[in-house]
Scaffold this motif. Structure first.
Motif, PDB file in Angstrom:
ATOM      1  N   UNK A  76      -7.955  29.969  83.798  1.00 22.01           N
ATOM      2  CA  UNK A  76      -6.658  29.307  83.931  1.00 22.01           C
ATOM      3  C   UNK A  76      -6.447  28.224  82.880  1.00 22.01           C
ATOM      4  N   UNK A  77      -7.501  27.887  82.150  1.00 22.80           N
ATOM      5  CA  UNK A  77      -7.406  26.880  81.087  1.00 22.80           C
ATOM      6  C   UNK A  77      -7.282  27.602  79.754  1.00 22.80           C
ATOM      7  N   UNK A  78      -6.147  27.472  79.073  1.00 19.89           N
ATOM      8  CA  UNK A  78      -5.902  28.277  77.865  1.00 19.89           C
ATOM      9  C   UNK A  78      -7.017  28.212  76.826  1.00 19.89           C
ATOM     10  N   UNK A  79      -7.553  27.004  76.562  1.00 15.88           N
ATOM     11  CA  UNK A  79      -8.570  26.901  75.517  1.00 15.88           C
ATOM     12  C   UNK A  79      -9.922  27.457  75.954  1.00 15.88           C
ATOM     13  N   UNK A  80     -10.073  27.770  77.250  1.00 14.30           N
ATOM     14  CA  UNK A  80     -11.324  28.345  77.753  1.00 14.30           C
ATOM     15  C   UNK A  80     -11.215  29.832  78.054  1.00 14.30           C
ATOM     16  N   UNK A  81     -10.008  30.327  78.207  1.00 14.47           N
ATOM     17  CA  UNK A  81      -9.801  31.670  78.749  1.00 14.47           C
ATOM     18  C   UNK A  81     -10.512  32.763  77.958  1.00 14.47           C
ATOM     19  N   UNK A  82     -10.598  32.617  76.640  1.00 10.46           N
ATOM     20  CA  UNK A  82     -11.204  33.669  75.815  1.00 10.46           C
ATOM     21  C   UNK A  82     -12.726  33.591  75.772  1.00 10.46           C
ATOM     22  N   UNK A  83     -13.295  32.568  76.375  1.00  9.06           N
ATOM     23  CA  UNK A  83     -14.746  32.339  76.306  1.00  9.06           C
ATOM     24  C   UNK A  83     -15.291  32.266  77.726  1.00  9.06           C
ATOM     25  N   UNK A  84     -15.842  33.386  78.220  1.00 14.15           N
ATOM     26  CA  UNK A  84     -16.251  33.404  79.628  1.00 14.15           C
ATOM     27  C   UNK A  84     -17.534  32.627  79.907  1.00 14.15           C
ATOM     28  N   UNK A  85     -18.111  31.980  78.891  1.00 11.28           N
ATOM     29  CA  UNK A  85     -19.240  31.091  79.176  1.00 11.28           C
ATOM     30  C   UNK A  85     -18.819  29.915  80.053  1.00 11.28           C
ATOM     31  N   UNK A 132     -27.002  24.696  93.701  1.00 11.43           N
ATOM     32  CA  UNK A 132     -26.767  26.148  93.680  1.00 11.43           C
ATOM     33  C   UNK A 132     -25.282  26.466  93.524  1.00 11.43           C
ATOM     34  N   UNK A 133     -24.620  25.802  92.560  1.00  6.39           N
ATOM     35  CA  UNK A 133     -23.201  26.058  92.339  1.00  6.39           C
ATOM     36  C   UNK A 133     -22.982  27.481  91.840  1.00  6.39           C
ATOM     37  N   UNK A 134     -21.885  28.087  92.308  1.00  5.96           N
ATOM     38  CA  UNK A 134     -21.556  29.465  91.963  1.00  5.96           C
ATOM     39  C   UNK A 134     -20.656  29.523  90.733  1.00  5.96           C
ATOM     40  N   UNK A 135     -20.410  30.740  90.264  1.00  4.05           N
ATOM     41  CA  UNK A 135     -19.497  30.954  89.142  1.00  4.05           C
ATOM     42  C   UNK A 135     -18.138  30.316  89.418  1.00  4.05           C
ATOM     43  N   UNK A 136     -17.561  29.755  88.366  1.00  5.51           N
ATOM     44  CA  UNK A 136     -16.227  29.149  88.466  1.00  5.51           C
ATOM     45  C   UNK A 136     -15.243  30.031  87.698  1.00  5.51           C
ATOM     46  N   UNK A 137     -14.600  30.948  88.421  1.00  2.00           N
ATOM     47  CA  UNK A 137     -13.706  31.901  87.762  1.00  2.00           C
ATOM     48  C   UNK A 137     -12.378  31.269  87.354  1.00  2.00           C
TER      49      UNK A 137
END
Length: 640
Positions: free
Chosen positions: A503-512, A494-499
């Protein structure tokens, strides 16, 4: 296809008569399917292609390791291996699960203990540097990401998994390659043969004509379907992102290349290929360029050729399309049961979340009832969550059947799961809002969408109970529906959202990436010491469900679940007709205690029933059956 002359020409290619007999028998069985489908697509060019494919298949057959040849024979003796009730899948990013491929190997015991027999490692073939669509922009299909290890590490992991009874599943992106791929580089260098591997146009005339009927996959950050490339001096087709070039499947050389890749990876130990973006392969002016008939002929031909060399291998179609289109990826008419062996049941996932938000199963039941029957030798991949966003694939037709407006209900679901709807328990993020259509897809882990994140923040024990009840209800339905249940990494805790994804530049634009957290191994250890933790309760509940599923033959995937009319809008009823007897599944999609009319179940099961989940017996001659909040029952006749 197999003539005496061809047999005489092929036999000298084998040192062992038994190998020759095996190859020739398979060619006799599957060769006509291969040839017929290629001729339907490529016409007079098919014969030259078939000659080239024979060389590819012979080379791969000779290179196939002995243990994989043994697996081929075992699978031929048990063709329903993907359909068995003990088949359970687990889906993870290798780096987020265990760091490297060798790290994954060190956690095989964890997977075994959970009962996993099918491990899908998300895209790990070498992508382009920088933005790469989560790994789906592949630069080299014959190498893996450097940070994960080497292609030999992949082979070693596959062997280790196979020794433990776990099949390795990998993504094969069929629709496009990264612009840095060798084929694209050679096209840019002026090699005409490789330019023909892609759809390239000198001006906007053809692209503009196609755009009239093409949707946009990523309207926020990749609008349009064509990109100007200076080196090519042309507009190249880019359905997904500017750096992902669609390949030209109308060119027979592309078919040859992909078959060679499939057989290469199969000989490395890949047992199931997730055929990514398969719906987009064939382009036809005046259409949305999805689900074209040639797609199914090409897949049928790939499957036939693969069966000749590596019959242990299965195909899974990643086709997130309408039910009427989806069934063709498992095969219909001439292709019945001979295209992909498995397909995602995206509609089940969407409708489960819809019913959870509305506390009303009527739309879910109507959508399932509208599904055409699948071929009995194929299976669904059922899931609660995955690596991708949730797009509200609720058709206007299904909505109208139960008195709903499709657009309004989709708007409600987006509002609810983004937390904008009053009283919502969900914590999700809006992904790819399209103002023109109103579509708003949703990102978020199962636990956060089901209310656990909000419940823990408020410290409300009753809300925690409800959130866990929702999660276990969804997983019970996934496990009971039939097919291969696909557990998404971390959902067993039951892991929760990882906001922190931002903080990772290559991930920041993709909230998946909010629902792609790293595996919490500390939590996995902590639940063993404290069974009261929400993660421990989720894990224990899931393990119980998996144990019951393994010993329940009624859940063999050749049997389909069909909805029954329910007198209560909160309660879903499914019926499975197995040779051992009827099974009726009952799911309460509300947080309320319900007095359910027992006669509805008595009509299906007789005067008594046994619940496989709780081992309780029920007297169905009584007026009602009490269903506690989020209760699920797997009922069989009392004598079963």
């Amino acid at each position: 296809m197999l003539t005496p002359d061809l047999t005489a020409r092929l036999r000298p290619a084998f040192d062992d008569d038994r190998d020759a007999d095996t190859f020739l028998l398979r060619l006799e069985r599957y060769g006509p399917e291969l040839a017929d489908n290629l001729r339907a697509v490529y016409g007079e060019r098919a014969d030259a292609l078939l000659a080239e494919l024979l060389e590819v298949m012979l080379h791969a057959y000779h290179a196939r390791p002995a243990d994989l040849r043994r697996l081929d024979e075992a699978r031929l003796l048990r063709p329903d291996w993907l359909q068995a009730p003990d088949m359970v899948g687990y889906v993870a990013y290798a780096d987020r699960f265990a760091g490297t491929l060798r790290g994954v190997g060190e956690q095989v015991g964890y997977l075994q203990d959970l009962g996993v027999k099918y491990l899908h490692l998300m895209p790990l073939l070498r992508p382009r540097d920088g933005e790469n669509d989560g790994g789906y922009a592949v630069q080299d299909y014959r190498a893996v990401r450097g940070d994960l290890g080497s292609i030999d590490d992949l082979s070693a992991l596959a062997r280790e998994l196979r020794g433990k009874g776990i099949s390795l599943v990998l993504d094969l992106v069929l629709n496009h390659v990264a612009e840095e791929h060798e084929w694209a580089a050679r096209a840019r260098a002026g090699e005409a043969a490789y330019r023909d591997y892609f759809h390239v146009y000198p001006d906007r005339t053809q692209p503009d004509a196609f755009e009239q009927t093409l949707p946009e996959v990523f309207p926020d950050f990749a609008p349009g379907n064509f990109t100007w490339d200076e080196a090519l001096q042309g507009w190249v087709w880019t359905t997904f992102n500017r750096y992902q070039w669609d390949v030209n499947w109308s060119n027979p050389a592309v078919f040859r290349e992909y078959l060679d890749l499939i057989l290469y990876l199969a000989n490395r130990g890949v047992e199931v290929f997730r055929l990514d973006a398969i719906a987009f392969l064939w382009k036809r002016l005046g259409t949305d360029c999805q689900n074209q008939p040639e797609v199914h002929r090409l897949t049928h031909a790939l499957r036939a050729a693969t069966r000749i060399v590596a019959p242990a291998v299965a195909f899974k179609a990643e086709a997130i399309v309408a039910p009427g289109d989806l069934i063709h990826y498992l095969g219909s008419r001439d292709h019945h049961g001979r295209v992909s062996d498995m397909a995602y049941h995206n509609s089940l996932m969407v409708q489960m979340w819809s019913a959870l938000a509305s506390r009303d199963v009527r739309l879910l039941s109507a959508a399932l009832a509208a599904f055409p029957p699948k071929p009995t030798n194929t299976t669904w991949g059922s899931y609660v969550r995955c690596h991708d966003d949730i797009g509200w694939a609720v058709s206007d037709e299904d909505a109208a059947r139960v008195g709903l407006s499709g657009p309004e209900h989709r708007r409600f679901l987006s509002d609810f799961y983004s937390g904008d709807f009053a009283g919502s328990f969900a914590r999700g993020l809006v992904f790819q809002h399209n103002p023109q259509t109103g579509d708003r897809r949703i990102s978020g882990t199962a636990a956060s969408l089901a209310g656990l994140e909000q419940a823990l923040e408020t410290g409300d024990a009753a809300r925690v109970d409800d959130a866990l009840g929702r999660l276990l209800l969804l997983h019970t339905l996934m496990l009971g529906f039939g097919g291969v249940p696909l557990l998404y990494m971390g959902d067993e805790l039951a892991l929760l959202n990882d906001y922190a994804f931002a903080d990772t530049p290559e991930h920041a634009a993709d909230n998946r990436w909010v629902h792609r957290p790293r595996m919490d191994w500390a939590l996995a250890k902590a639940i063993q010491a404290d069974p009261t933790l929400p993660a421990a309760r989720m894990n224990a509940g899931l393990r119980h469900l998996l144990a019951v599923r393994r010993r329940t033959p009624h859940l063999h995937a050749s049997i389909e679940s069909r909805p029954l009319p329910s007198p209560d809008p909160c309660v879903l009823l499914l019926r499975r007709e197995h040779p051992l007897g009827v099974m009726v599944q009952v799911y309460n999609f509300s947080e309320h205690r319900i007095q359910f009319p027992a006669h509805v179940l008595r009509e299906q099961l007789g005067d008594g029933a046994r619940d496989l989940l709780s081992a309780n017996h029920f007297h169905l001659t009584r007026p009602t059956l009490t269903l506690s909040p989020f209760r699920a029952l797997w009922l069989v006749g009392a004598e079963a």
